[in-house]
Write an enzyme that holds these catalytic residues in place. Structure first.
Site, PDB file in Angstrom:
ATOM      1  N   VAL A 123     -17.413   9.915  17.348  1.00 43.34           N
ATOM      2  CA  VAL A 123     -19.145   9.803  18.318  1.00 43.34           C
ATOM      3  C   VAL A 123     -19.153   8.872  18.409  1.00 43.34           C
ATOM      4  O   VAL A 123     -18.826   8.064  18.272  1.00 43.34           O
ATOM      5  CB  VAL A 123     -20.031  10.208  17.144  1.00 43.34           C
ATOM      6  N   CYS A 124     -19.223   8.582  20.546  1.00 42.79           N
ATOM      7  CA  CYS A 124     -20.045   7.481  21.010  1.00 42.79           C
ATOM      8  C   CYS A 124     -18.559   6.343  20.688  1.00 42.79           C
ATOM      9  O   CYS A 124     -17.245   6.627  21.051  1.00 42.79           O
ATOM     10  CB  CYS A 124     -21.130   7.193  20.293  1.00 42.79           C
ATOM     11  N   THR A 125     -18.640   4.883  21.029  1.00 44.71           N
ATOM     12  CA  THR A 125     -17.488   4.046  20.346  1.00 44.71           C
ATOM     13  C   THR A 125     -16.685   4.335  19.130  1.00 44.71           C
ATOM     14  O   THR A 125     -15.877   4.032  19.575  1.00 44.71           O
ATOM     15  CB  THR A 125     -18.082   2.569  21.205  1.00 44.71           C
TER      16      THR A 125
END
Lengths: 256, 256
Positions: free
Chosen positions: B117-119
Protein backbone atom coordinates in the site's frame (compact mmCIF):
# COMPACT_ATOMS: atom_id res chain seq x y z
CA UNK A 1 -27.28 7.80 -3.69
CA UNK A 2 -27.82 9.86 -0.56
CA UNK A 3 -26.39 13.38 -0.37
CA UNK A 4 -22.67 13.68 0.39
CA UNK A 5 -23.56 15.96 3.28
CA UNK A 6 -26.44 17.78 4.85
CA UNK A 7 -25.97 21.01 6.79
CA UNK A 8 -28.94 22.05 8.95
CA UNK A 9 -30.31 25.53 9.63
CA UNK A 10 -28.42 25.69 12.94
CA UNK A 11 -25.23 27.79 12.84
CA UNK A 12 -22.53 25.48 11.53
CA UNK A 13 -19.05 25.10 13.06
CA UNK A 14 -17.01 28.21 12.37
CA UNK A 15 -13.67 28.67 10.66
CA UNK A 16 -10.95 29.34 13.16
CA UNK A 17 -7.22 30.02 13.27
CA UNK A 18 -6.91 28.96 16.93
CA UNK A 19 -5.22 25.65 17.82
CA UNK A 20 -7.78 22.84 17.83
CA UNK A 21 -7.94 19.95 20.29
CA UNK A 22 -9.51 16.69 19.15
CA UNK A 23 -10.32 13.85 21.52
CA UNK A 24 -11.06 10.39 20.13
CA UNK A 25 -12.81 7.88 22.35
CA UNK A 26 -11.73 4.26 21.92
CA UNK A 27 -13.19 1.20 23.64
CA UNK A 28 -13.17 -2.59 23.53
CA UNK A 29 -15.02 -4.23 20.59
CA UNK A 30 -15.33 -0.94 18.73
CA UNK A 31 -14.89 -0.85 14.97
CA UNK A 32 -11.37 0.49 14.62
CA UNK A 33 -11.77 2.37 11.34
CA UNK A 34 -14.62 4.45 12.81
CA UNK A 35 -11.73 5.99 14.73
CA UNK A 36 -8.64 5.47 12.53
CA UNK A 37 -10.46 7.00 9.52
CA UNK A 38 -11.20 10.35 11.21
CA UNK A 39 -7.79 10.18 13.00
CA UNK A 40 -6.05 9.98 9.63
CA UNK A 41 -7.70 13.20 8.48
CA UNK A 42 -8.12 15.23 11.69
CA UNK A 43 -4.52 14.59 12.78
CA UNK A 44 -3.42 16.28 9.55
CA UNK A 45 -5.62 19.34 10.13
CA UNK A 46 -3.35 22.38 10.56
CA UNK A 47 -2.49 23.32 14.17
CA UNK A 48 -4.42 20.41 15.67
CA UNK A 49 -3.57 18.08 18.55
CA UNK A 50 -5.35 14.71 18.67
CA UNK A 51 -5.64 12.82 21.96
CA UNK A 52 -6.82 9.20 22.12
CA UNK A 53 -9.06 8.66 25.14
CA UNK A 54 -9.79 5.26 26.70
CA UNK A 55 -12.05 4.30 29.58
CA UNK A 56 -8.87 3.12 31.24
CA UNK A 57 -5.24 3.48 30.28
CA UNK A 58 -3.85 0.38 28.61
CA UNK A 59 -4.61 -1.26 25.28
CA UNK A 60 -8.03 -2.37 24.08
CA UNK A 61 -8.90 -4.68 21.19
CA UNK A 62 -11.28 -3.70 18.46
CA UNK A 63 -13.99 -6.13 17.31
CA UNK A 64 -11.50 -7.83 14.97
CA UNK A 65 -8.67 -7.94 17.50
CA UNK A 66 -6.65 -4.85 16.55
CA UNK A 67 -4.78 -3.54 19.59
CA UNK A 68 -5.22 0.19 20.16
CA UNK A 69 -3.75 2.16 23.05
CA UNK A 70 -5.17 5.40 24.47
CA UNK A 71 -3.00 8.38 25.42
CA UNK A 72 -5.15 9.21 28.46
CA UNK A 73 -8.12 7.87 30.41
CA UNK A 74 -11.55 9.51 30.54
CA UNK A 75 -10.95 10.41 34.18
CA UNK A 76 -8.04 12.63 33.12
CA UNK A 77 -9.83 14.71 30.49
CA UNK A 78 -12.38 17.52 30.28
CA UNK A 79 -13.74 18.71 26.97
CA UNK A 80 -12.11 19.03 23.55
CA UNK A 81 -12.87 21.31 20.64
CA UNK A 82 -13.98 18.11 18.86
CA UNK A 83 -14.89 14.78 20.47
CA UNK A 84 -14.99 11.76 18.11
CA UNK A 85 -17.31 8.94 19.21
CA UNK A 86 -16.87 5.79 17.11
CA UNK A 87 -19.26 2.84 16.90
CA UNK A 88 -19.18 -0.90 16.44
CA UNK A 89 -20.33 -3.91 18.46
CA UNK A 90 -18.71 -2.56 21.63
CA UNK A 91 -21.02 0.46 21.69
CA UNK A 92 -23.86 -1.65 23.08
CA UNK A 93 -22.20 -2.58 26.44
CA UNK A 94 -21.53 1.16 27.02
CA UNK A 95 -25.13 2.35 26.60
CA UNK A 96 -25.49 2.73 30.39
CA UNK A 97 -21.85 3.56 31.15
CA UNK A 98 -22.10 6.87 33.01
CA UNK A 99 -18.43 7.65 32.50
CA UNK A 100 -18.71 7.46 28.71
CA UNK A 101 -22.15 9.10 28.58
CA UNK A 102 -20.87 11.84 30.92
CA UNK A 103 -17.93 12.57 28.58
CA UNK A 104 -20.37 13.01 25.70
CA UNK A 105 -22.76 15.19 27.73
CA UNK A 106 -19.99 17.46 29.00
CA UNK A 107 -18.92 18.07 25.43
CA UNK A 108 -22.38 19.16 24.32
CA UNK A 109 -23.07 21.16 27.49
CA UNK A 110 -19.87 23.11 26.76
CA UNK A 111 -21.23 23.75 23.24
CA UNK A 112 -18.22 22.09 21.69
CA UNK A 113 -18.27 19.79 18.68
CA UNK A 114 -19.48 16.22 18.94
CA UNK A 115 -18.61 13.96 15.98
CA UNK A 116 -20.20 10.52 15.94
CA UNK A 117 -19.31 7.79 13.47
CA UNK A 118 -21.54 4.78 12.71
CA UNK A 119 -23.32 3.48 15.83
CA UNK A 120 -21.36 5.95 17.93
CA UNK A 121 -24.56 7.96 17.32
CA UNK A 122 -26.44 5.46 19.53
CA UNK A 123 -24.06 6.27 22.39
CA UNK A 124 -24.78 9.96 21.81
CA UNK A 125 -28.48 9.09 21.80
CA UNK A 126 -28.15 7.23 25.09
CA UNK A 127 -26.38 10.28 26.54
CA UNK A 128 -29.54 12.24 25.71
CA UNK A 129 -27.84 14.77 23.47
CA UNK A 130 -29.60 13.88 20.21
CA UNK A 131 -33.08 14.96 21.35
CA UNK A 132 -34.41 17.41 18.79
CA UNK A 133 -31.33 17.04 16.60
CA UNK A 134 -30.80 15.85 13.04
CA UNK A 135 -28.40 12.96 12.64
CA UNK A 136 -27.41 9.78 10.84
CA UNK A 137 -25.76 6.45 11.71
CA UNK A 138 -24.96 3.05 10.16
CA UNK A 139 -27.72 2.17 7.68
CA UNK A 140 -28.74 -0.87 9.74
CA UNK A 141 -29.42 1.34 12.79
CA UNK A 142 -30.98 4.41 11.19
CA UNK A 143 -34.52 3.48 12.17
CA UNK A 144 -33.42 3.60 15.82
CA UNK A 145 -32.54 7.29 15.89
CA UNK A 146 -36.11 8.54 16.45
CA UNK A 147 -36.24 6.48 19.69
CA UNK A 148 -33.52 8.84 20.92
CA UNK A 149 -35.51 11.88 19.86
CA UNK A 150 -33.39 12.51 16.78
CA UNK A 151 -34.61 13.15 13.23
CA UNK A 152 -32.93 10.87 10.70
CA UNK A 153 -31.42 12.60 7.68
CA UNK A 154 -30.63 10.51 4.60
CA UNK A 155 -27.09 11.80 4.06
CA UNK A 156 -23.64 10.28 4.47
CA UNK A 157 -22.63 13.21 6.69
CA UNK A 158 -24.99 15.35 8.79
CA UNK A 159 -23.92 18.65 10.34
CA UNK A 160 -26.52 19.95 12.80
CA UNK A 161 -24.96 22.83 14.67
CA UNK A 162 -22.26 21.42 16.94
CA UNK A 163 -23.26 17.79 16.31
CA UNK A 164 -21.72 16.09 13.28
CA UNK A 165 -22.73 12.53 12.52
CA UNK A 166 -21.38 10.14 9.89
CA UNK A 167 -23.20 7.13 8.42
CA UNK A 168 -21.59 3.69 8.78
CA UNK A 169 -17.91 3.00 9.40
CA UNK A 170 -16.07 4.42 6.35
CA UNK A 171 -18.36 7.47 6.28
CA UNK A 172 -16.12 8.79 9.05
CA UNK A 173 -13.56 9.65 6.36
CA UNK A 174 -16.05 11.78 4.44
CA UNK A 175 -17.31 13.45 7.62
CA UNK A 176 -13.80 14.26 8.83
CA UNK A 177 -12.96 15.84 5.49
CA UNK A 178 -16.15 17.92 5.69
CA UNK A 179 -15.29 18.99 9.22
CA UNK A 180 -11.78 20.11 8.20
CA UNK A 181 -13.33 22.21 5.44
CA UNK A 182 -15.59 23.93 7.99
CA UNK A 183 -12.92 24.52 10.64
CA UNK A 184 -9.87 25.27 8.47
CA UNK A 185 -11.24 25.99 5.01
CA UNK A 186 -11.60 24.11 1.75
CA UNK A 187 -7.95 24.25 0.69
CA UNK A 188 -6.81 22.60 3.94
CA UNK A 189 -9.32 19.77 3.43
CA UNK A 190 -8.38 19.38 -0.23
CA UNK A 191 -4.68 19.16 0.59
CA UNK A 192 -5.32 16.36 3.09
CA UNK A 193 -7.46 14.58 0.51
CA UNK A 194 -4.60 14.84 -1.98
CA UNK A 195 -2.01 13.66 0.57
CA UNK A 196 -4.01 10.53 1.37
CA UNK A 197 -4.94 10.02 -2.30
CA UNK A 198 -8.59 9.87 -1.32
CA UNK A 199 -10.07 9.34 -4.78
CA UNK A 200 -12.02 6.22 -3.82
CA UNK A 201 -12.82 3.84 -6.63
CA UNK A 202 -14.10 0.51 -5.29
CA UNK A 203 -14.57 -2.27 -7.85
CA UNK A 204 -18.15 -2.83 -6.62
CA UNK A 205 -21.01 -0.51 -5.73
CA UNK A 206 -22.34 -2.57 -2.86
CA UNK A 207 -21.90 -0.21 0.08
CA UNK A 208 -25.58 0.53 0.76
CA UNK A 209 -28.63 -1.73 1.14
CA UNK A 210 -30.17 -0.11 -1.94
CA UNK A 211 -27.17 -0.99 -4.12
CA UNK A 212 -26.07 -4.36 -2.71
CA UNK A 213 -27.32 -7.53 -4.46
CA UNK A 214 -30.35 -8.98 -2.64
CA UNK A 215 -28.55 -12.14 -1.54
CA UNK A 216 -25.65 -10.11 -0.15
CA UNK A 217 -28.08 -7.98 1.87
CA UNK A 218 -29.84 -11.10 3.16
CA UNK A 219 -26.55 -12.68 4.19
CA UNK A 220 -25.57 -9.50 6.07
CA UNK A 221 -28.96 -9.39 7.79
CA UNK A 222 -28.62 -12.99 9.01
CA UNK A 223 -25.13 -12.29 10.32
CA UNK A 224 -26.10 -9.09 12.15
CA UNK A 225 -29.55 -10.09 13.33
CA UNK A 226 -28.53 -10.61 16.94
CA UNK A 227 -26.82 -7.24 17.47
CA UNK A 228 -29.63 -5.56 15.53
CA UNK A 229 -32.25 -7.02 17.85
CA UNK A 230 -30.26 -6.00 20.93
CA UNK A 231 -29.83 -2.44 19.69
CA UNK A 232 -33.52 -2.14 18.90
CA UNK A 233 -34.59 -3.40 22.34
CA UNK A 234 -32.20 -0.88 23.92
CA UNK A 235 -33.61 1.99 21.87
CA UNK A 236 -37.19 1.06 22.76
CA UNK A 237 -36.28 0.91 26.47
CA UNK A 238 -34.76 4.38 26.18
CA UNK A 239 -37.86 5.78 24.49
CA UNK A 240 -40.16 4.21 27.07
CA UNK A 241 -38.13 5.69 29.89
CA UNK A 242 -38.19 9.10 28.22
CA UNK A 243 -41.98 8.83 27.91
CA UNK A 244 -42.14 8.72 31.70
CA UNK A 245 -42.23 12.39 32.84
CA UNK A 246 -40.03 11.83 35.90
CA UNK A 247 -37.27 9.98 34.00
CA UNK A 248 -37.44 12.62 31.29
CA UNK A 249 -36.90 15.41 33.82
CA UNK A 250 -33.98 13.55 35.37
CA UNK A 251 -32.26 13.11 32.00
CA UNK A 252 -32.96 16.71 31.02
CA UNK A 253 -31.32 17.89 34.22
CA UNK A 254 -28.24 15.85 33.34
CA UNK A 255 -27.72 17.45 29.95
CA UNK A 256 -28.65 21.08 30.54
CA UNK B 1 -9.74 9.02 -13.45
CA UNK B 2 -7.42 6.05 -13.48
CA UNK B 3 -8.85 2.53 -13.71
CA UNK B 4 -10.28 1.07 -10.49
CA UNK B 5 -7.98 -1.92 -10.99
CA UNK B 6 -5.64 -3.49 -13.46
CA UNK B 7 -5.08 -7.24 -13.62
CA UNK B 8 -2.01 -8.34 -15.59
CA UNK B 9 -1.59 -11.36 -17.87
CA UNK B 10 0.09 -13.32 -15.06
CA UNK B 11 -2.18 -15.88 -13.36
CA UNK B 12 -4.13 -13.94 -10.74
CA UNK B 13 -4.63 -15.09 -7.13
CA UNK B 14 -7.02 -18.03 -7.04
CA UNK B 15 -10.30 -18.52 -5.21
CA UNK B 16 -9.86 -20.79 -2.25
CA UNK B 17 -11.89 -22.32 0.55
CA UNK B 18 -8.84 -23.00 2.72
CA UNK B 19 -8.21 -20.87 5.83
CA UNK B 20 -6.17 -17.79 4.91
CA UNK B 21 -3.39 -16.24 6.98
CA UNK B 22 -2.71 -12.53 6.60
CA UNK B 23 0.35 -10.82 8.07
CA UNK B 24 0.42 -7.02 8.34
CA UNK B 25 3.76 -5.34 8.86
CA UNK B 26 3.71 -2.24 11.07
CA UNK B 27 6.63 0.09 11.85
CA UNK B 28 7.44 3.46 13.40
CA UNK B 29 6.42 6.56 11.38
CA UNK B 30 4.29 4.51 9.00
CA UNK B 31 0.96 5.89 7.80
CA UNK B 32 -1.52 4.00 9.96
CA UNK B 33 -4.42 3.83 7.51
CA UNK B 34 -2.21 2.06 4.93
CA UNK B 35 -2.55 -0.78 7.43
CA UNK B 36 -5.86 -0.14 9.25
CA UNK B 37 -7.72 0.20 5.93
CA UNK B 38 -6.75 -3.26 4.64
CA UNK B 39 -7.04 -4.67 8.19
CA UNK B 40 -10.67 -3.51 8.31
CA UNK B 41 -11.50 -5.47 5.18
CA UNK B 42 -9.16 -8.48 5.29
CA UNK B 43 -10.02 -9.23 8.94
CA UNK B 44 -13.66 -9.65 7.81
CA UNK B 45 -12.76 -12.04 4.99
CA UNK B 46 -14.33 -15.44 5.76
CA UNK B 47 -12.07 -17.94 7.54
CA UNK B 48 -9.13 -15.57 7.78
CA UNK B 49 -6.66 -14.91 10.61
CA UNK B 50 -4.82 -11.58 10.61
CA UNK B 51 -1.53 -11.22 12.49
CA UNK B 52 0.08 -7.83 13.09
CA UNK B 53 3.86 -8.07 12.73
CA UNK B 54 6.34 -5.57 14.17
CA UNK B 55 10.12 -5.38 13.91
CA UNK B 56 10.07 -5.79 17.66
CA UNK B 57 7.27 -6.58 20.08
CA UNK B 58 5.92 -3.50 21.82
CA UNK B 59 4.01 -0.49 20.52
CA UNK B 60 5.11 1.79 17.71
CA UNK B 61 3.77 5.23 16.79
CA UNK B 62 2.58 6.07 13.32
CA UNK B 63 3.66 9.33 11.68
CA UNK B 64 0.83 11.21 13.45
CA UNK B 65 1.43 9.57 16.83
CA UNK B 66 -1.16 6.77 16.81
CA UNK B 67 0.00 3.91 19.02
CA UNK B 68 -0.19 0.49 17.35
CA UNK B 69 0.92 -2.78 18.89
CA UNK B 70 2.04 -5.88 16.98
CA UNK B 71 0.95 -9.40 17.88
CA UNK B 72 4.36 -10.88 17.03
CA UNK B 73 7.85 -9.79 15.96
CA UNK B 74 9.37 -10.47 12.54
CA UNK B 75 11.81 -12.92 14.14
CA UNK B 76 8.85 -15.12 15.15
CA UNK B 77 7.16 -15.42 11.75
CA UNK B 78 7.68 -17.19 8.44
CA UNK B 79 5.41 -16.54 5.49
CA UNK B 80 1.68 -15.79 5.29
CA UNK B 81 -0.83 -16.40 2.55
CA UNK B 82 -0.92 -12.59 2.25
CA UNK B 83 1.67 -10.11 3.54
CA UNK B 84 0.53 -6.46 3.76
CA UNK B 85 3.34 -3.88 3.49
CA UNK B 86 2.14 -0.35 4.30
CA UNK B 87 3.96 2.89 3.51
CA UNK B 88 4.44 6.36 4.92
CA UNK B 89 7.43 8.43 6.05
CA UNK B 90 8.81 5.54 8.10
CA UNK B 91 9.36 3.42 4.99
CA UNK B 92 12.50 5.39 4.13
CA UNK B 93 14.58 4.39 7.22
CA UNK B 94 13.80 0.72 6.45
CA UNK B 95 15.07 0.71 2.87
CA UNK B 96 18.25 -1.11 3.95
CA UNK B 97 16.75 -3.04 6.87
CA UNK B 98 17.60 -6.64 6.04
CA UNK B 99 15.05 -8.01 8.50
CA UNK B 100 12.16 -6.18 6.81
CA UNK B 101 13.50 -6.75 3.29
CA UNK B 102 14.03 -10.43 4.15
CA UNK B 103 10.41 -10.80 5.28
CA UNK B 104 9.25 -9.40 1.94
CA UNK B 105 11.65 -11.58 -0.08
CA UNK B 106 10.68 -14.78 1.74
CA UNK B 107 7.04 -14.07 0.92
CA UNK B 108 7.72 -13.76 -2.81
CA UNK B 109 10.19 -16.67 -2.90
CA UNK B 110 7.44 -18.84 -1.41
CA UNK B 111 5.13 -17.61 -4.21
CA UNK B 112 2.67 -16.24 -1.70
CA UNK B 113 0.80 -12.95 -2.03
CA UNK B 114 2.51 -9.64 -1.41
CA UNK B 115 0.20 -6.64 -0.97
CA UNK B 116 1.83 -3.21 -0.84
CA UNK B 117 0.00 0.00 0.00
CA UNK B 118 1.28 3.48 -0.87
CA UNK B 119 5.08 3.76 -0.51
CA UNK B 120 5.15 0.24 0.90
CA UNK B 121 5.87 -0.49 -2.77
CA UNK B 122 9.25 1.23 -2.38
CA UNK B 123 10.13 -1.24 0.40
CA UNK B 124 9.16 -4.06 -1.97
CA UNK B 125 11.31 -2.40 -4.61
CA UNK B 126 14.27 -2.22 -2.23
CA UNK B 127 13.78 -5.92 -1.47
CA UNK B 128 14.30 -6.55 -5.19
CA UNK B 129 10.97 -8.25 -5.77
CA UNK B 130 9.45 -5.68 -8.15
CA UNK B 131 11.98 -6.28 -10.97
CA UNK B 132 10.00 -7.05 -14.12
CA UNK B 133 6.69 -6.55 -12.35
CA UNK B 134 3.80 -4.14 -12.87
CA UNK B 135 2.89 -2.02 -9.88
CA UNK B 136 1.66 1.28 -8.48
CA UNK B 137 2.31 3.44 -5.41
CA UNK B 138 1.44 6.89 -3.98
CA UNK B 139 1.09 9.35 -6.87
CA UNK B 140 4.04 11.41 -5.59
CA UNK B 141 6.35 8.37 -5.81
CA UNK B 142 5.14 6.69 -9.02
CA UNK B 143 8.03 7.97 -11.11
CA UNK B 144 10.40 6.08 -8.78
CA UNK B 145 9.09 2.60 -9.56
CA UNK B 146 11.13 2.13 -12.77
CA UNK B 147 14.32 2.62 -10.72
CA UNK B 148 13.33 -0.62 -8.97
CA UNK B 149 12.79 -2.37 -12.28
CA UNK B 150 9.00 -2.15 -12.07
CA UNK B 151 6.61 -0.95 -14.77
CA UNK B 152 4.22 1.71 -13.48
CA UNK B 153 0.54 1.09 -14.20
CA UNK B 154 -1.89 4.01 -13.94
CA UNK B 155 -4.51 2.25 -11.82
CA UNK B 156 -5.63 2.59 -8.21
CA UNK B 157 -5.05 -1.14 -7.71
CA UNK B 158 -2.62 -3.33 -9.66
CA UNK B 159 -2.72 -7.13 -9.53
CA UNK B 160 0.34 -8.66 -11.18
CA UNK B 161 0.35 -12.36 -10.34
CA UNK B 162 1.12 -12.71 -6.65
CA UNK B 163 2.01 -9.01 -6.21
CA UNK B 164 -0.87 -6.63 -5.49
CA UNK B 165 -0.11 -2.94 -5.13
CA UNK B 166 -2.37 -0.08 -4.12
CA UNK B 167 -1.89 3.59 -4.94
CA UNK B 168 -1.61 6.08 -2.06
CA UNK B 169 -2.90 5.54 1.48
CA UNK B 170 -6.70 5.13 1.15
CA UNK B 171 -6.26 3.02 -2.02
CA UNK B 172 -5.53 0.17 0.39
CA UNK B 173 -9.28 -0.07 1.02
CA UNK B 174 -10.03 -0.54 -2.67
CA UNK B 175 -7.17 -3.02 -3.10
CA UNK B 176 -8.25 -5.08 -0.08
CA UNK B 177 -11.78 -5.28 -1.42
CA UNK B 178 -10.44 -6.42 -4.81
CA UNK B 179 -8.28 -9.04 -3.10
CA UNK B 180 -11.24 -10.43 -1.13
CA UNK B 181 -13.17 -10.77 -4.38
CA UNK B 182 -10.31 -12.78 -5.89
CA UNK B 183 -9.72 -15.05 -2.89
CA UNK B 184 -13.27 -15.53 -1.60
CA UNK B 185 -15.53 -14.40 -4.42
CA UNK B 186 -17.55 -11.32 -5.27
CA UNK B 187 -20.36 -11.87 -2.79
CA UNK B 188 -17.93 -12.04 0.14
CA UNK B 189 -16.34 -8.75 -0.92
CA UNK B 190 -19.72 -7.11 -1.49
CA UNK B 191 -20.96 -8.14 1.95
CA UNK B 192 -17.91 -6.57 3.60
CA UNK B 193 -18.44 -3.42 1.54
CA UNK B 194 -22.05 -3.30 2.75
CA UNK B 195 -21.06 -3.94 6.39
CA UNK B 196 -18.60 -1.05 6.38
CA UNK B 197 -20.97 1.15 4.33
CA UNK B 198 -18.21 1.75 1.84
CA UNK B 199 -20.10 4.00 -0.55
CA UNK B 200 -17.55 6.80 -0.45
CA UNK B 201 -18.85 10.26 -1.25
CA UNK B 202 -16.28 12.92 -0.38
CA UNK B 203 -17.45 16.54 -0.63
CA UNK B 204 -14.41 17.39 -2.81
CA UNK B 205 -12.73 15.68 -5.74
CA UNK B 206 -9.19 16.60 -4.80
CA UNK B 207 -7.60 13.20 -4.24
CA UNK B 208 -5.27 13.15 -7.26
CA UNK B 209 -2.79 15.70 -8.63
CA UNK B 210 -4.88 15.92 -11.83
CA UNK B 211 -8.02 16.90 -9.91
CA UNK B 212 -6.67 19.00 -7.03
CA UNK B 213 -6.68 22.79 -7.44
CA UNK B 214 -3.25 24.05 -8.59
CA UNK B 215 -2.54 25.95 -5.37
CA UNK B 216 -3.43 22.88 -3.27
CA UNK B 217 -1.02 20.75 -5.31
CA UNK B 218 1.72 23.38 -4.93
CA UNK B 219 1.20 23.54 -1.18
CA UNK B 220 1.44 19.75 -0.94
CA UNK B 221 4.61 19.74 -3.03
CA UNK B 222 6.29 22.32 -0.77
CA UNK B 223 5.35 20.33 2.31
CA UNK B 224 6.59 16.98 0.95
CA UNK B 225 9.63 18.23 -0.98
CA UNK B 226 12.14 16.91 1.54
CA UNK B 227 10.86 13.32 1.75
CA UNK B 228 10.35 13.33 -2.02
CA UNK B 229 13.98 14.28 -2.62
CA UNK B 230 15.19 11.63 -0.16
CA UNK B 231 13.10 8.91 -1.79
CA UNK B 232 14.33 9.87 -5.24
CA UNK B 233 18.00 9.80 -4.19
CA UNK B 234 17.42 6.36 -2.64
CA UNK B 235 15.79 5.03 -5.81
CA UNK B 236 18.63 6.33 -7.97
CA UNK B 237 21.21 4.70 -5.66
CA UNK B 238 19.33 1.41 -5.99
CA UNK B 239 19.26 1.63 -9.78
CA UNK B 240 22.96 2.49 -9.95
CA UNK B 241 23.83 -0.49 -7.77
CA UNK B 242 21.67 -2.77 -9.90
CA UNK B 243 23.49 -1.49 -13.00
CA UNK B 244 26.68 -2.95 -11.54
CA UNK B 245 26.77 -6.62 -12.68
CA UNK B 246 28.23 -7.93 -9.42
CA UNK B 247 25.66 -6.18 -7.17
CA UNK B 248 22.92 -7.30 -9.50
CA UNK B 249 24.01 -10.96 -9.20
CA UNK B 250 24.18 -10.67 -5.40
CA UNK B 251 20.65 -9.29 -5.21
CA UNK B 252 19.36 -11.86 -7.66
CA UNK B 253 20.82 -14.64 -5.51
CA UNK B 254 18.94 -13.21 -2.50
CA UNK B 255 15.54 -13.32 -4.14
CA UNK B 256 15.62 -16.54 -6.17
Amino acid sequence: MSMPWFVSERPKPEMSTRPISVGCLIYAQMDQIDFTGPFEILSRMPDTAVTVVGKELGPIQDVQGLQLTPDVSIAEVGTFDVLVVPGGYGQQPLMHDEEVLGLIRKQVQAERLLFSVCTGALLCGAAGVLAGRQATTHWSARHLLPHYGAALVDARVVVDGNIISAAGVTAGLDAALALVSLLRGEAAAQEIQLAIEYAPNPIFDSGTPEKAPAEVLQSFQRRYESIGTTREAEAIRYAEKEADPESHQQRKALIS
